[in-house]
Design an enzyme around this catalytic site. Sequence first.
Site: not given
Ligand SMILES: NC(=O)c1ccc[n+]([C@@H]2O[C@H](COP(=O)([O-])OP(=O)(O)OC[C@H]3O[C@@H](n4cnc5c(N)ncnc54)[C@H](O)[C@@H]3O)[C@@H](O)[C@H]2O)c1
Ligand SMILES: O=C(O)C[C@H](O)C(=O)O
Length: 351
Positions: A45-46, A48, A131, A154-156, A187, A214
Amino acid sequence: MRTAMLRSVVKRSSTLFDAQPSSSYVVRRGFSSESAPERKVAILGAAGGIGQPLALLMKLNPLVSKLALYDIAGTPGVAADVSHINTRSEVSGYAGEEQIGQALEGADIVIIPAGVPRKPGMTRDDLFNINAGIVKSLCTAISKYCPHALVNMISNPVNSTVPIASEVFKKAGTYDEKKLFGVTTLDVVRAKTFYAGKAKVNVADVNVPVVGGHAGITILPLFSQATPKANLPDDEIKALTKRTQDGGTEVVEAKAGKGSATLSMAYAGAIFADACLKGLNGVPDVVECSFVQSSVTELPFFASKVKLGKNGVEEVLGLGPLSDFEKEGLEALKPELKSSIEKGIKFANQS
Ligand SMILES: NC(=O)c1ccc[n+]([C@@H]2O[C@H](COP(=O)([O-])OP(=O)(O)OC[C@H]3O[C@@H](n4cnc5c(N)ncnc54)[C@H](O)[C@@H]3O)[C@@H](O)[C@H]2O)c1
Ligand SMILES: O=C(O)C[C@H](O)C(=O)O
Protein backbone atom coordinates in the site's frame (compact mmCIF):
# COMPACT_ATOMS: atom_id res chain seq x y z
CA MET A 1 23.12 31.98 21.14
CA ARG A 2 21.96 30.45 17.84
CA THR A 3 23.77 27.20 18.73
CA ALA A 4 22.11 27.14 22.15
CA MET A 5 18.69 27.59 20.53
CA LEU A 6 19.41 24.87 18.01
CA ARG A 7 20.47 22.51 20.79
CA SER A 8 17.23 23.14 22.68
CA VAL A 9 15.10 22.54 19.57
CA VAL A 10 17.09 19.38 18.89
CA LYS A 11 16.57 18.13 22.45
CA ARG A 12 12.80 18.47 22.11
CA SER A 13 12.63 16.79 18.69
CA SER A 14 10.78 13.58 17.85
CA THR A 15 11.21 10.27 19.59
CA LEU A 16 12.02 8.52 16.32
CA PHE A 17 15.35 10.16 15.66
CA ASP A 18 17.91 11.91 17.80
CA ALA A 19 18.96 14.85 15.72
CA GLN A 20 22.56 15.89 16.23
CA PRO A 21 23.48 19.58 16.10
CA SER A 22 25.32 18.75 12.89
CA SER A 23 21.84 17.96 11.53
CA SER A 24 22.76 14.35 10.72
CA TYR A 25 20.33 11.75 12.06
CA VAL A 26 20.98 8.62 14.07
CA VAL A 27 18.38 6.23 15.34
CA ARG A 28 18.19 6.22 19.13
CA ARG A 29 19.70 3.18 20.81
CA GLY A 30 20.32 1.67 17.37
CA PHE A 31 23.30 0.82 15.25
CA SER A 32 25.30 2.88 12.84
CA SER A 33 24.58 1.82 9.28
CA GLU A 34 28.02 0.20 9.09
CA SER A 35 27.37 -2.24 11.96
CA ALA A 36 23.63 -2.93 11.52
CA PRO A 37 22.59 -6.31 10.11
CA GLU A 38 20.90 -6.52 6.70
CA ARG A 39 17.15 -5.99 7.08
CA LYS A 40 14.49 -5.92 4.39
CA VAL A 41 11.27 -3.99 5.01
CA ALA A 42 8.30 -4.27 2.63
CA ILE A 43 5.43 -1.77 2.61
CA LEU A 44 2.14 -2.97 1.06
CA GLY A 45 0.00 0.00 0.00
CA ALA A 46 3.14 2.09 -0.47
CA ALA A 47 1.65 4.50 -3.01
CA GLY A 48 -1.11 5.65 -0.63
CA GLY A 49 -1.55 8.51 1.78
CA ILE A 50 0.26 6.66 4.58
CA GLY A 51 2.43 4.53 2.34
CA GLN A 52 4.35 7.39 0.72
CA PRO A 53 5.47 9.28 3.84
CA LEU A 54 6.09 5.95 5.57
CA ALA A 55 8.35 4.95 2.65
CA LEU A 56 10.23 8.23 3.17
CA LEU A 57 10.66 7.63 6.91
CA MET A 58 11.78 4.03 6.43
CA LYS A 59 14.28 5.25 3.81
CA LEU A 60 15.73 7.52 6.52
CA ASN A 61 16.14 4.60 8.92
CA PRO A 62 19.73 3.29 8.84
CA LEU A 63 18.58 -0.08 10.21
CA VAL A 64 16.94 -0.84 6.85
CA SER A 65 19.14 -2.23 4.06
CA LYS A 66 16.38 -3.07 1.51
CA LEU A 67 13.07 -1.25 1.13
CA ALA A 68 10.41 -2.86 -1.08
CA LEU A 69 7.46 -0.65 -2.03
CA TYR A 70 4.39 -2.55 -3.26
CA ASP A 71 0.97 -1.31 -4.36
CA ILE A 72 -1.56 -2.17 -7.03
CA ALA A 73 -0.24 0.83 -9.02
CA GLY A 74 1.97 3.90 -8.69
CA THR A 75 4.90 2.35 -6.83
CA PRO A 76 7.54 2.65 -9.58
CA GLY A 77 7.25 6.44 -9.30
CA VAL A 78 7.31 6.50 -5.49
CA ALA A 79 10.29 4.12 -5.48
CA ALA A 80 12.23 6.17 -8.06
CA ASP A 81 11.62 9.31 -6.03
CA VAL A 82 12.54 7.87 -2.62
CA SER A 83 15.52 5.95 -4.04
CA HIS A 84 17.40 9.18 -4.76
CA ILE A 85 17.74 9.90 -1.04
CA ASN A 86 21.34 9.28 -0.02
CA THR A 87 20.76 6.83 2.82
CA ARG A 88 21.67 3.16 3.32
CA SER A 89 18.72 1.23 1.88
CA GLU A 90 18.27 0.05 -1.66
CA VAL A 91 14.72 0.84 -2.81
CA SER A 92 12.61 -1.16 -5.29
CA GLY A 93 9.06 -0.57 -6.47
CA TYR A 94 6.61 -3.36 -7.31
CA ALA A 95 3.18 -2.89 -8.87
CA GLY A 96 0.41 -5.42 -9.38
CA GLU A 97 -0.24 -8.88 -7.99
CA GLU A 98 2.26 -10.57 -10.28
CA GLN A 99 5.09 -8.67 -8.52
CA ILE A 100 4.04 -9.19 -4.89
CA GLY A 101 6.26 -12.28 -4.52
CA GLN A 102 9.39 -10.31 -5.42
CA ALA A 103 8.35 -7.51 -3.06
CA LEU A 104 7.91 -9.92 -0.14
CA GLU A 105 10.72 -12.42 -0.67
CA GLY A 106 13.30 -12.14 2.13
CA ALA A 107 11.35 -9.48 4.06
CA ASP A 108 12.05 -9.25 7.80
CA ILE A 109 9.16 -6.85 8.37
CA VAL A 110 6.01 -6.28 6.30
CA ILE A 111 4.07 -3.09 7.01
CA ILE A 112 0.48 -3.03 5.69
CA PRO A 113 -1.24 0.33 5.17
CA ALA A 114 -3.25 -1.00 2.16
CA GLY A 115 -6.96 -0.34 1.96
CA VAL A 116 -9.56 2.40 1.99
CA PRO A 117 -9.64 5.15 4.63
CA ARG A 118 -12.73 6.64 6.37
CA LYS A 119 -14.83 9.59 5.24
CA PRO A 120 -16.77 11.79 7.68
CA GLY A 121 -19.70 9.93 9.28
CA MET A 122 -18.10 6.49 8.90
CA THR A 123 -16.80 4.21 11.64
CA ARG A 124 -13.68 2.13 11.11
CA ASP A 125 -15.93 -0.93 10.99
CA ASP A 126 -17.61 0.57 7.89
CA LEU A 127 -14.30 -0.16 6.10
CA PHE A 128 -14.54 -3.88 6.90
CA ASN A 129 -16.28 -4.98 3.68
CA ILE A 130 -13.49 -3.65 1.45
CA ASN A 131 -10.41 -3.91 3.66
CA ALA A 132 -11.05 -7.42 5.01
CA GLY A 133 -10.65 -8.90 1.52
CA ILE A 134 -7.53 -6.82 0.79
CA VAL A 135 -5.87 -7.89 4.06
CA LYS A 136 -6.81 -11.51 3.49
CA SER A 137 -5.20 -11.62 0.06
CA LEU A 138 -2.06 -9.78 1.20
CA CYS A 139 -1.65 -12.11 4.19
CA THR A 140 -2.07 -15.13 1.92
CA ALA A 141 0.87 -13.79 -0.10
CA ILE A 142 2.90 -13.19 3.09
CA SER A 143 2.36 -16.78 4.22
CA LYS A 144 3.66 -17.92 0.83
CA TYR A 145 6.63 -15.60 0.26
CA CYS A 146 7.89 -14.50 3.69
CA PRO A 147 6.19 -16.66 6.37
CA HIS A 148 8.72 -15.66 9.04
CA ALA A 149 8.37 -11.88 8.66
CA LEU A 150 7.00 -9.64 11.40
CA VAL A 151 3.69 -8.17 10.20
CA ASN A 152 2.77 -4.60 11.22
CA MET A 153 -0.96 -4.24 10.43
CA ILE A 154 -2.14 -0.66 9.91
CA SER A 155 -5.22 -1.28 7.70
CA ASN A 156 -8.51 -0.67 9.48
CA PRO A 157 -10.48 -1.88 11.27
CA VAL A 158 -7.36 -3.09 13.12
CA ASN A 159 -9.57 -4.80 15.74
CA SER A 160 -10.73 -7.15 12.93
CA THR A 161 -7.87 -7.13 10.41
CA VAL A 162 -5.38 -8.57 12.92
CA PRO A 163 -7.68 -11.55 13.70
CA ILE A 164 -8.21 -12.02 9.94
CA ALA A 165 -4.43 -12.16 9.45
CA SER A 166 -4.06 -14.69 12.27
CA GLU A 167 -6.66 -17.00 10.70
CA VAL A 168 -5.11 -16.74 7.23
CA PHE A 169 -1.71 -17.66 8.71
CA LYS A 170 -3.21 -20.51 10.76
CA LYS A 171 -4.83 -21.97 7.64
CA ALA A 172 -1.51 -21.73 5.80
CA GLY A 173 0.30 -23.35 8.77
CA THR A 174 2.56 -20.31 9.22
CA TYR A 175 0.96 -18.56 12.20
CA ASP A 176 3.37 -17.37 14.87
CA GLU A 177 1.61 -15.18 17.43
CA LYS A 178 4.92 -13.50 18.24
CA LYS A 179 5.07 -12.03 14.75
CA LEU A 180 1.68 -10.39 14.24
CA PHE A 181 1.12 -6.81 15.44
CA GLY A 182 -1.78 -4.38 15.11
CA VAL A 183 -0.21 -0.92 14.97
CA THR A 184 -1.78 1.21 17.70
CA THR A 185 1.20 3.57 18.04
CA LEU A 186 -0.82 6.53 16.73
CA ASP A 187 -3.05 6.30 19.80
CA VAL A 188 0.07 6.52 21.98
CA VAL A 189 1.45 9.41 19.92
CA ARG A 190 -1.84 11.30 20.34
CA ALA A 191 -2.14 10.52 24.06
CA LYS A 192 1.41 11.84 24.61
CA THR A 193 0.76 15.02 22.62
CA PHE A 194 -2.59 15.81 24.26
CA TYR A 195 -1.30 15.00 27.77
CA ALA A 196 1.81 17.18 27.35
CA GLY A 197 -0.41 20.08 26.27
CA LYS A 198 -2.66 19.82 29.35
CA ALA A 199 0.05 18.92 31.86
CA LYS A 200 2.39 21.59 30.48
CA VAL A 201 5.35 19.22 30.39
CA ASN A 202 7.93 18.60 27.68
CA VAL A 203 6.25 16.27 25.18
CA ALA A 204 9.56 14.51 24.51
CA ASP A 205 9.60 13.31 28.14
CA VAL A 206 6.01 11.99 28.17
CA ASN A 207 5.02 8.32 28.37
CA VAL A 208 1.42 7.09 28.32
CA PRO A 209 0.41 3.47 27.74
CA VAL A 210 -2.70 2.99 25.57
CA VAL A 211 -4.42 -0.40 25.81
CA GLY A 212 -7.48 -2.23 24.42
CA GLY A 213 -7.96 -1.86 20.68
CA HIS A 214 -7.98 0.73 17.93
CA ALA A 215 -11.52 2.14 17.51
CA GLY A 216 -13.57 4.54 19.63
CA ILE A 217 -14.04 3.38 23.21
CA THR A 218 -11.81 0.34 22.64
CA ILE A 219 -8.89 2.82 22.73
CA LEU A 220 -8.10 3.14 26.44
CA PRO A 221 -5.29 5.53 27.39
CA LEU A 222 -3.98 4.92 30.90
CA PHE A 223 -3.36 8.50 32.03
CA SER A 224 -3.08 7.33 35.65
CA GLN A 225 0.26 5.81 34.58
CA ALA A 226 1.36 8.83 32.54
CA THR A 227 4.78 10.28 33.29
CA PRO A 228 5.87 12.89 34.22
CA LYS A 229 3.08 12.90 36.87
CA ALA A 230 0.83 15.94 36.68
CA ASN A 231 -2.16 15.20 38.99
CA LEU A 232 -4.70 16.50 36.49
CA PRO A 233 -8.29 16.75 37.78
CA ASP A 234 -10.81 14.02 36.85
CA ASP A 235 -12.70 16.15 34.33
CA GLU A 236 -9.47 16.87 32.44
CA ILE A 237 -8.52 13.19 32.42
CA LYS A 238 -11.98 12.35 31.03
CA ALA A 239 -11.64 15.01 28.32
CA LEU A 240 -8.13 13.78 27.41
CA THR A 241 -9.41 10.20 27.22
CA LYS A 242 -12.27 11.20 24.92
CA ARG A 243 -9.97 13.28 22.69
CA THR A 244 -7.54 10.35 22.35
CA GLN A 245 -10.43 7.98 21.53
CA ASP A 246 -11.79 10.44 18.95
CA GLY A 247 -8.39 11.50 17.56
CA GLY A 248 -8.92 9.65 14.27
CA THR A 249 -12.36 11.17 13.81
CA GLU A 250 -10.95 14.65 14.54
CA VAL A 251 -8.61 14.22 11.54
CA VAL A 252 -11.26 12.60 9.30
CA GLU A 253 -13.58 15.56 9.90
CA ALA A 254 -10.85 18.15 9.38
CA LYS A 255 -9.89 16.47 6.08
CA ALA A 256 -13.58 16.70 5.08
CA GLY A 257 -13.78 13.72 2.74
CA LYS A 258 -10.11 13.61 1.70
CA GLY A 259 -9.22 10.64 3.93
CA SER A 260 -7.91 10.07 7.43
CA ALA A 261 -4.63 10.52 9.28
CA THR A 262 -1.69 9.88 6.96
CA LEU A 263 1.30 11.94 8.11
CA SER A 264 0.94 11.31 11.85
CA MET A 265 0.22 7.65 11.02
CA ALA A 266 3.35 7.40 8.89
CA TYR A 267 5.32 8.81 11.84
CA ALA A 268 3.68 6.34 14.24
CA GLY A 269 4.19 3.44 11.81
CA ALA A 270 7.86 4.36 11.45
CA ILE A 271 8.31 4.41 15.24
CA PHE A 272 6.73 0.98 15.56
CA ALA A 273 8.71 -0.54 12.67
CA ASP A 274 11.91 0.96 14.13
CA ALA A 275 11.12 -0.72 17.47
CA CYS A 276 10.57 -4.05 15.67
CA LEU A 277 13.92 -3.66 13.86
CA LYS A 278 15.71 -2.91 17.12
CA GLY A 279 14.08 -5.95 18.74
CA LEU A 280 15.15 -8.18 15.82
CA ASN A 281 18.68 -6.79 16.12
CA GLY A 282 18.84 -7.71 19.81
CA VAL A 283 18.63 -4.22 21.29
CA PRO A 284 17.44 -4.81 24.89
CA ASP A 285 14.33 -3.36 26.57
CA VAL A 286 12.45 -2.20 23.50
CA VAL A 287 8.83 -1.72 24.60
CA GLU A 288 5.87 -0.36 22.58
CA CYS A 289 2.11 -0.76 22.85
CA SER A 290 0.58 -3.03 20.21
CA PHE A 291 -2.58 -5.07 19.51
CA VAL A 292 -1.37 -8.67 19.75
CA GLN A 293 -2.51 -12.16 20.71
CA SER A 294 -2.84 -11.80 24.44
CA SER A 295 -3.88 -13.37 27.71
CA VAL A 296 -3.88 -10.04 29.57
CA THR A 297 -7.71 -10.17 29.52
CA GLU A 298 -10.16 -12.90 28.49
CA LEU A 299 -10.09 -11.51 24.91
CA PRO A 300 -7.82 -13.35 22.44
CA PHE A 301 -6.32 -10.11 21.10
CA PHE A 302 -5.63 -6.99 23.13
CA ALA A 303 -3.34 -3.97 22.94
CA SER A 304 -0.92 -3.47 25.79
CA LYS A 305 2.76 -2.82 26.32
CA VAL A 306 4.83 -5.43 24.49
CA LYS A 307 8.53 -6.15 24.84
CA LEU A 308 10.10 -6.71 21.42
CA GLY A 309 12.94 -9.12 20.79
CA LYS A 310 14.78 -11.22 18.23
CA ASN A 311 11.65 -13.25 17.41
CA GLY A 312 9.09 -10.46 17.61
CA VAL A 313 7.03 -10.42 20.82
CA GLU A 314 9.32 -11.36 23.70
CA GLU A 315 6.77 -10.63 26.41
CA VAL A 316 3.25 -9.21 26.55
CA LEU A 317 3.26 -6.97 29.59
CA GLY A 318 0.32 -6.62 31.96
CA LEU A 319 -1.90 -3.59 32.48
CA GLY A 320 -0.44 -2.36 35.77
CA PRO A 321 -2.63 -0.57 38.33
CA LEU A 322 -5.73 1.11 36.87
CA SER A 323 -7.81 4.00 38.23
CA ASP A 324 -11.55 3.38 38.81
CA PHE A 325 -12.28 5.38 35.65
CA GLU A 326 -9.91 3.14 33.64
CA LYS A 327 -11.37 -0.02 35.19
CA GLU A 328 -14.82 1.11 33.99
CA GLY A 329 -13.38 1.90 30.56
CA LEU A 330 -11.81 -1.55 30.39
CA GLU A 331 -15.10 -3.33 31.13
CA ALA A 332 -16.99 -1.04 28.72
CA LEU A 333 -14.68 -1.76 25.78
CA LYS A 334 -14.74 -5.55 26.02
CA PRO A 335 -18.08 -6.31 24.25
CA GLU A 336 -17.24 -4.15 21.20
CA LEU A 337 -13.69 -5.46 20.96
CA LYS A 338 -14.89 -9.06 21.33
CA SER A 339 -17.42 -8.66 18.54
CA SER A 340 -14.88 -7.00 16.17
CA ILE A 341 -12.40 -9.85 16.81
CA GLU A 342 -15.10 -12.47 16.20
CA LYS A 343 -16.21 -10.71 13.00
CA GLY A 344 -12.65 -10.92 11.63
CA ILE A 345 -12.26 -14.58 12.57
CA LYS A 346 -15.62 -15.47 11.02
CA PHE A 347 -14.81 -13.62 7.77
CA ALA A 348 -11.46 -15.36 7.39
CA ASN A 349 -12.98 -18.79 7.91
CA GLN A 350 -16.08 -18.51 5.75
CA SER A 351 -14.73 -16.86 2.61
N1 LIG B 1 -3.80 1.82 12.48
C1 LIG B 1 -3.97 3.12 12.45
O1 LIG B 1 -3.74 3.81 13.46
C2 LIG B 1 -4.38 3.82 11.18
C3 LIG B 1 -4.21 5.20 11.05
C4 LIG B 1 -4.56 5.81 9.87
C5 LIG B 1 -5.11 5.07 8.83
N2 LIG B 1 -5.27 3.73 8.98
C6 LIG B 1 -5.81 2.89 7.89
O2 LIG B 1 -4.80 2.70 6.90
C7 LIG B 1 -5.41 2.39 5.65
C8 LIG B 1 -4.78 3.21 4.53
O3 LIG B 1 -5.04 4.58 4.70
P1 LIG B 1 -4.49 5.67 3.63
O4 LIG B 1 -4.93 6.99 4.12
O5 LIG B 1 -3.08 5.42 3.32
O6 LIG B 1 -5.38 5.26 2.35
P2 LIG B 1 -5.06 5.55 0.81
O7 LIG B 1 -6.31 5.28 0.06
O8 LIG B 1 -4.43 6.90 0.67
O9 LIG B 1 -3.95 4.49 0.46
C9 LIG B 1 -4.21 3.12 0.47
C10 LIG B 1 -3.35 2.45 -0.56
O10 LIG B 1 -3.63 1.07 -0.52
C11 LIG B 1 -3.55 0.60 -1.85
N3 LIG B 1 -4.19 -0.69 -2.01
C12 LIG B 1 -5.52 -0.99 -2.11
N4 LIG B 1 -5.68 -2.30 -2.30
C13 LIG B 1 -4.44 -2.85 -2.30
C14 LIG B 1 -3.94 -4.17 -2.46
N5 LIG B 1 -4.77 -5.21 -2.66
N6 LIG B 1 -2.61 -4.36 -2.42
C15 LIG B 1 -1.77 -3.33 -2.22
N7 LIG B 1 -2.17 -2.05 -2.08
C16 LIG B 1 -3.50 -1.83 -2.12
C17 LIG B 1 -4.17 1.70 -2.69
O11 LIG B 1 -3.82 1.57 -4.06
C18 LIG B 1 -3.61 2.93 -2.01
O12 LIG B 1 -2.41 3.36 -2.62
C19 LIG B 1 -6.90 2.66 5.86
O13 LIG B 1 -7.56 1.44 6.08
C20 LIG B 1 -6.95 3.51 7.11
O14 LIG B 1 -8.16 3.41 7.80
C21 LIG B 1 -4.92 3.10 10.13
O1 LIG C 1 -9.54 7.25 12.19
C1 LIG C 1 -9.27 6.59 11.20
O2 LIG C 1 -10.13 6.15 10.43
C2 LIG C 1 -7.83 6.33 10.84
C3 LIG C 1 -7.01 5.86 12.00
O3 LIG C 1 -7.51 4.69 12.58
C4 LIG C 1 -6.76 6.91 13.05
O4 LIG C 1 -6.85 6.61 14.24
O5 LIG C 1 -6.42 8.05 12.65
